[in-house]
Design a protein around this motif. Sequence first.
Motif, PDB file in Angstrom:
ATOM      1  N   ARG A  36       0.838  -1.206   0.000  1.00 19.30           N
ATOM      2  CA  ARG A  36       0.000   0.000   0.000  1.00 19.30           C
ATOM      3  C   ARG A  36       0.872   1.255   0.000  1.00 19.30           C
ATOM      4  NH1 ARG A  36      -2.408   0.107   5.218  1.00 19.30           N
ATOM      5  NH2 ARG A  36      -0.765   1.572   5.797  1.00 19.30           N
ATOM      6  N   TYR A  39       2.674   1.601  -3.392  1.00 24.24           N
ATOM      7  CA  TYR A  39       1.746   2.078  -4.432  1.00 24.24           C
ATOM      8  C   TYR A  39       1.432   3.563  -4.251  1.00 24.24           C
ATOM      9  CZ  TYR A  39       0.845  -2.840  -5.659  1.00 24.24           C
ATOM     10  OH  TYR A  39       0.966  -4.156  -6.064  1.00 24.24           O
ATOM     11  N   GLN A  43       1.872   6.416  -7.043  1.00 29.47           N
ATOM     12  CA  GLN A  43       0.775   7.307  -7.447  1.00 29.47           C
ATOM     13  C   GLN A  43       1.116   8.778  -7.213  1.00 29.47           C
ATOM     14  OE1 GLN A  43      -2.140   5.128  -5.064  1.00 29.47           O
ATOM     15  NE2 GLN A  43      -3.339   4.741  -6.912  1.00 29.47           N
ATOM     16  N   LEU A  76       2.677  -7.380  -7.798  1.00 30.54           N
ATOM     17  CA  LEU A  76       3.265  -6.171  -8.388  1.00 30.54           C
ATOM     18  C   LEU A  76       2.949  -6.070  -9.883  1.00 30.54           C
ATOM     19  CD1 LEU A  76       6.779  -6.029  -6.697  1.00 30.54           C
ATOM     20  CD2 LEU A  76       5.084  -4.205  -6.655  1.00 30.54           C
ATOM     21  N   SER A  79      -1.243  -5.633 -10.362  1.00 31.28           N
ATOM     22  CA  SER A  79      -2.078  -4.724  -9.570  1.00 31.28           C
ATOM     23  C   SER A  79      -2.651  -3.597 -10.439  1.00 31.28           C
ATOM     24  CB  SER A  79      -1.257  -4.114  -8.434  1.00 31.28           C
ATOM     25  OG  SER A  79      -0.375  -3.135  -8.942  1.00 31.28           O
ATOM     26  N   VAL A  81      -2.784  -0.476  -9.729  1.00 29.39           N
ATOM     27  CA  VAL A  81      -1.909   0.708  -9.703  1.00 29.39           C
ATOM     28  C   VAL A  81      -0.855   0.635 -10.799  1.00 29.39           C
ATOM     29  CG1 VAL A  81      -0.207   1.963  -8.310  1.00 29.39           C
ATOM     30  CG2 VAL A  81      -2.277   1.063  -7.230  1.00 29.39           C
ATOM     31  N   MET A  82      -0.412  -0.589 -11.125  1.00 35.00           N
ATOM     32  CA  MET A  82       0.688  -0.756 -12.079  1.00 35.00           C
ATOM     33  C   MET A  82       0.184  -1.089 -13.494  1.00 35.00           C
ATOM     34  SD  MET A  82       3.093  -0.168  -9.947  1.00 35.00           S
ATOM     35  CE  MET A  82       4.608  -0.610 -10.777  1.00 35.00           C
TER      36      MET A  82
END
Length: 415
Positions: A36, A39, A43, A76, A79, A81-82
């Motif tokens: 978390r 990430y 971000q 990783l 996800s 986020v990626m």
Amino acid sequence: MAGKLTAAQGTAVLLVTANVGSLFEDPENLQKTWLREFYQTVQSHKPHFLAMHCQEVGGKNYEASMSHVDSFVKELLSSDVMREYSRARVYLDENYRSQEHFTALGSFYFIHESLKNIHQFDFKAKKFRKVVGKETYSETLESTPSLEKEKFPQDYFPECKWSRKGFIRTRWALADCAFDLVNIHLFHDASNLVAWEKSPSVYSGTRQKALGYALDRITDQRHEKLPYFVFGDFNFRLDSKQVIESLCSTATMQTVRAADTNEVDKLIFRESDNDRKVVLQLEKKLFNYVNQDVFRENNGTSLLEYDKELSVFKDRLHELEISFPPSYPYSEDSSQGKQYMNTRCPAWCDRILLSPSARDLVLKPENEEKSIVYDNIGPNVCMGDHKPVFLSFRITAGAGKCCQRREKIFREAPL
């Protein structure tokens, strides 16, 4: 996420170093928090090119932790986020059965979809190749052409029967700039008592020798010399003798010896008055100081005068100003975010260092000061015994002219 890539803004780069050994000892509690915070950093800084260098991948019990490593990598790569990072390269040294080669290093590289031209060097063919797709390499990294991996010679640290210390080098070209990224893990302090004996300590000399060896290898005649970023767990420590003399300047020292061997077992520093209150207890793996706040107040920066190991390399390696607390050894209790363990004197082990030409890339005049950030990740939560450290900056158009890159890279085959 990373936003449209424009020539004016340049390419946003995020470099992260993280000793992740703790994550695989307690994946249930630590890994979610760790990811978390990682990430959130991604971000916040929105990099186009993200490089994360990990040490102690798999933790102390590598064989039992293999499945945890696999799930960490899958998370990783998949996800949300990626998801805008359309290309990735993951290099995991998982060959733990090979005492001769195993380093437990893991290097992760993520490239945002808006970054069009990115190439990686093939050290065997001696040419750059375009990076496409997502690929993970493990087991025998020795034969992987897109990196160079070395383990430090065993005689560098003879008292350690089985060391995993070494480095992995990759070479990249983006925009009009090429550079090396080196993941490194240097030797630790095996005993607080030995570290205290003299200034600088014997362990400091071992790290100096190993780092010098790595720098000589990455700047030798085999390949063109390029700017380089060396980031990892350097295990740099404060000068133990000097920092203890400062912290205990008004104390008297009691030496406790082992009954059977007569070797020093413990040092106890007591205040001269004030009921002879104990200020510091020092044992092989105990550093119990009465007031941990000294390592946290003003981010511990008053202790930076005892952080001297980098000074030997002042002509070869540079660092941005440190404004975060010592990165090690934090408590591994998942409810504790700022507490240090009383095993070692807190120190800035985890660093991001730059060659002189790499520093010029980062500190280009057109790079606004506020676009460069050197800090830690997860300052208020438990991230394991090491806090990850990151450097965020931009490579502006034309910055690479100082790289003196000569290779014709854009007509090569995909990697």
